[in-house]
Design a protein around this motif. Structure first.
Motif, PDB file in Angstrom:
ATOM      1  N   ALA A 180      44.774  17.418 -12.584  1.00  0.00           N
ATOM      2  CA  ALA A 180      43.979  18.437 -11.896  1.00  0.00           C
ATOM      3  C   ALA A 180      43.460  19.500 -12.857  1.00  0.00           C
ATOM      4  O   ALA A 180      42.329  19.985 -12.722  1.00  0.00           O
ATOM      5  N   ALA A 181      44.280  19.862 -13.846  1.00  0.00           N
ATOM      6  CA  ALA A 181      43.904  20.947 -14.751  1.00  0.00           C
ATOM      7  C   ALA A 181      42.793  20.573 -15.717  1.00  0.00           C
ATOM      8  O   ALA A 181      42.031  21.443 -16.157  1.00  0.00           O
TER       9      ALA A 181
ATOM     10  N   ASN B  91      37.984  21.746 -18.920  1.00  0.00           N
ATOM     11  CA  ASN B  91      36.769  21.219 -19.559  1.00  0.00           C
ATOM     12  C   ASN B  91      35.511  21.426 -18.726  1.00  0.00           C
ATOM     13  O   ASN B  91      34.452  20.893 -19.059  1.00  0.00           O
ATOM     14  N   GLU B  92      35.648  22.189 -17.651  1.00  0.00           N
ATOM     15  CA  GLU B  92      34.499  22.515 -16.797  1.00  0.00           C
ATOM     16  C   GLU B  92      33.742  21.255 -16.373  1.00  0.00           C
ATOM     17  O   GLU B  92      32.532  21.146 -16.553  1.00  0.00           O
TER      18      GLU B  92
ATOM     19  N   ARG C  96      23.604   8.860 -19.835  1.00  0.00           N
ATOM     20  CA  ARG C  96      23.603  10.321 -19.977  1.00  0.00           C
ATOM     21  C   ARG C  96      25.017  10.882 -19.852  1.00  0.00           C
ATOM     22  O   ARG C  96      25.326  11.745 -19.024  1.00  0.00           O
ATOM     23  N   ILE C  97      25.897  10.382 -20.704  1.00  0.00           N
ATOM     24  CA  ILE C  97      27.293  10.816 -20.713  1.00  0.00           C
ATOM     25  C   ILE C  97      27.360  12.315 -21.011  1.00  0.00           C
ATOM     26  O   ILE C  97      26.704  12.808 -21.929  1.00  0.00           O
ATOM     27  N   THR C  98      28.190  13.020 -20.243  1.00  0.00           N
ATOM     28  CA  THR C  98      28.341  14.470 -20.455  1.00  0.00           C
ATOM     29  C   THR C  98      29.668  14.830 -21.127  1.00  0.00           C
ATOM     30  O   THR C  98      29.758  15.834 -21.822  1.00  0.00           O
ATOM     31  N   HIS C  99      30.710  14.027 -20.877  1.00  0.00           N
ATOM     32  CA  HIS C  99      32.035  14.328 -21.421  1.00  0.00           C
ATOM     33  C   HIS C  99      32.616  13.078 -22.075  1.00  0.00           C
ATOM     34  O   HIS C  99      32.642  12.008 -21.463  1.00  0.00           O
TER      35      HIS C  99
ATOM     36  N   SER D 129      45.072  23.033 -26.224  1.00  0.00           N
ATOM     37  CA  SER D 129      43.697  22.583 -26.403  1.00  0.00           C
ATOM     38  C   SER D 129      42.818  23.779 -26.740  1.00  0.00           C
ATOM     39  O   SER D 129      43.128  24.910 -26.369  1.00  0.00           O
ATOM     40  N   ASN D 130      41.735  23.497 -27.437  1.00  0.00           N
ATOM     41  CA  ASN D 130      40.759  24.547 -27.719  1.00  0.00           C
ATOM     42  C   ASN D 130      39.859  24.757 -26.505  1.00  0.00           C
ATOM     43  O   ASN D 130      39.513  23.784 -25.821  1.00  0.00           O
ATOM     44  N   PRO D 131      39.471  25.985 -26.221  1.00  0.00           N
ATOM     45  CA  PRO D 131      38.487  26.205 -25.157  1.00  0.00           C
ATOM     46  C   PRO D 131      37.188  25.474 -25.500  1.00  0.00           C
ATOM     47  O   PRO D 131      36.763  25.468 -26.649  1.00  0.00           O
TER      48      PRO D 131
END
Length: 324
Positions: free
Chosen positions: A9-10, A15-16, A68-71, A137-139
């Motif tokens: 869930a997090a 990662n928005e 069109r991969i975003t992540h 993790s890095n923001p």
């Protein structure tokens, strides 16, 4: 399963990941990163994921451009391979909003090229199987190059003296200790290993990761606890004397050379009907080569060719590797 669900869930929040996101799923799903961070996180958010059955840089490049991969969560080796592909300058990576991963350090030169050439900042993270992947993790919008990140959602962490378990000052290397809702509850049917992995401090239960790191001395706010300089230790192996067959020293001292038809080395041997075939299941032939028991032949490409001895450059717990 609550430990897994926390990170599932997090991940979408950290990662928005929005409703229109498209995830490239290429990290093996039998691995905690592929299962939790990629597959289940995408299912939980109800978003599209494009699945590749195995890593292939051309297929990955085509998938990113076409779908069109975003992540894209990956391991740095995949990015290294992709960036070395002929014609990478012409590949359209403009749809990517997030690219990151862990498991190994991202080379600084490659990270610089990725940002310079494609405007992408690689986001590194840190975690273990025992923590359902990320504890740090890095923001996404503010990653620091060469850094493993800040504590993940719900995580408390500190770097400690591995003997006294007391916190160490910023910049001083020590063992990474974590506490959070994603930490596992124990090793299955191994109560002694579980007891050795956990301890109580300041009213919290802490997990000993067995990894070494340090808090970024340049970070003014010690709440961020940026971890750098990771060095891996094997807790179960370290506890064994060098003469123990399960010790790191002993395992490295007996090294097998494997060769296939193209001359490349492999670290596994298989025979038809038994995927676990190894040196203890193989028998010497008259010509000195090896064959599977009962006379069945081992296919040429994974067949072990010779046994050898190797000196160990460093002892247990120091990341020892075969010399040469």
């Amino acid at each position: 399963h609550a430990t897994l669900m926390h990170n599932i869930a997090a991940m979408g929040v950290w990662n928005e990941i929005e409703a229109d996101a498209v995830i490239l799923s290429v990290v093996p799903m039998f691995h905690v990163t592929g299962m939790v961070v990629v597959m289940n996180a995408a299912i939980f958010r109800g978003i599209t994921q494009v699945v590749l059955p195995r890593w292939d840089r051309q297929q990955a490049a085509d998938a990113i451009a076409h779908h069109r991969i975003t992540h894209w969560t990956n391991i740095p080796t995949m990015v290294i391979d992709l960036m070395a592909m002929p014609g990478i300058d012409k590949v359209d990576l403009s749809s990517l909003r997030y690219i990151g991963g862990g498991g190994a350090a991202m080379p600084a030169a490659l990270a610089e090229r990725l940002e310079r050439q494609f405007g992408l900042r690689y986001t590194e993270g840190y975690g273990l199987t025992e923590t359902a992947a990320p504890t740090h993790s890095n923001p996404r919008l503010h990653p620091k190059r060469g850094c493993l990140g800040i504590p993940f959602i719900g995580v408390a962490a500190y770097v400690a003296d591995p003997v006294t378990l007391d916190p160490l000052p910023q910049g001083e290397p020590g063992e990474i200790m974590v506490s959070g809702p994603q930490v596992f509850t124990g090793y299955w049917k191994h109560p002694e290993a579980t007891e050795a992995a956990f301890f109580e401090r300041d009213g919290r239960q802490w997990f000993r990761t067995g990894d070494l790191g340090y808090i970024d001395p340049d970070q003014a706010d010690d709440q961020l606890q940026r971890l750098q300089g990771l060095a891996r230790r094997d807790r179960a192996v370290d506890a064994r004397p060098p003469g123990d067959p399960g010790s790191l020293h002993h395992r490295l001292a007996r090294r097998l050379s494997w060769r296939n038809g193209q001359g490349r080395r492999r670290a596994a041997a298989r025979r038809r009907g038994d995927h676990r075939a190894g040196p203890d299941r193989l028998e010497p032939r008259a010509d000195g080569r090896l064959q599977a028991p009962t006379g069945r032949r081992v296919r040429r490409y994974p067949a072990p060719q010779r046994f050898g001895q190797a000196d160990v450059a460093a002892g247990p717990g120091a990341g020892g590797r075969p010399a040469g």
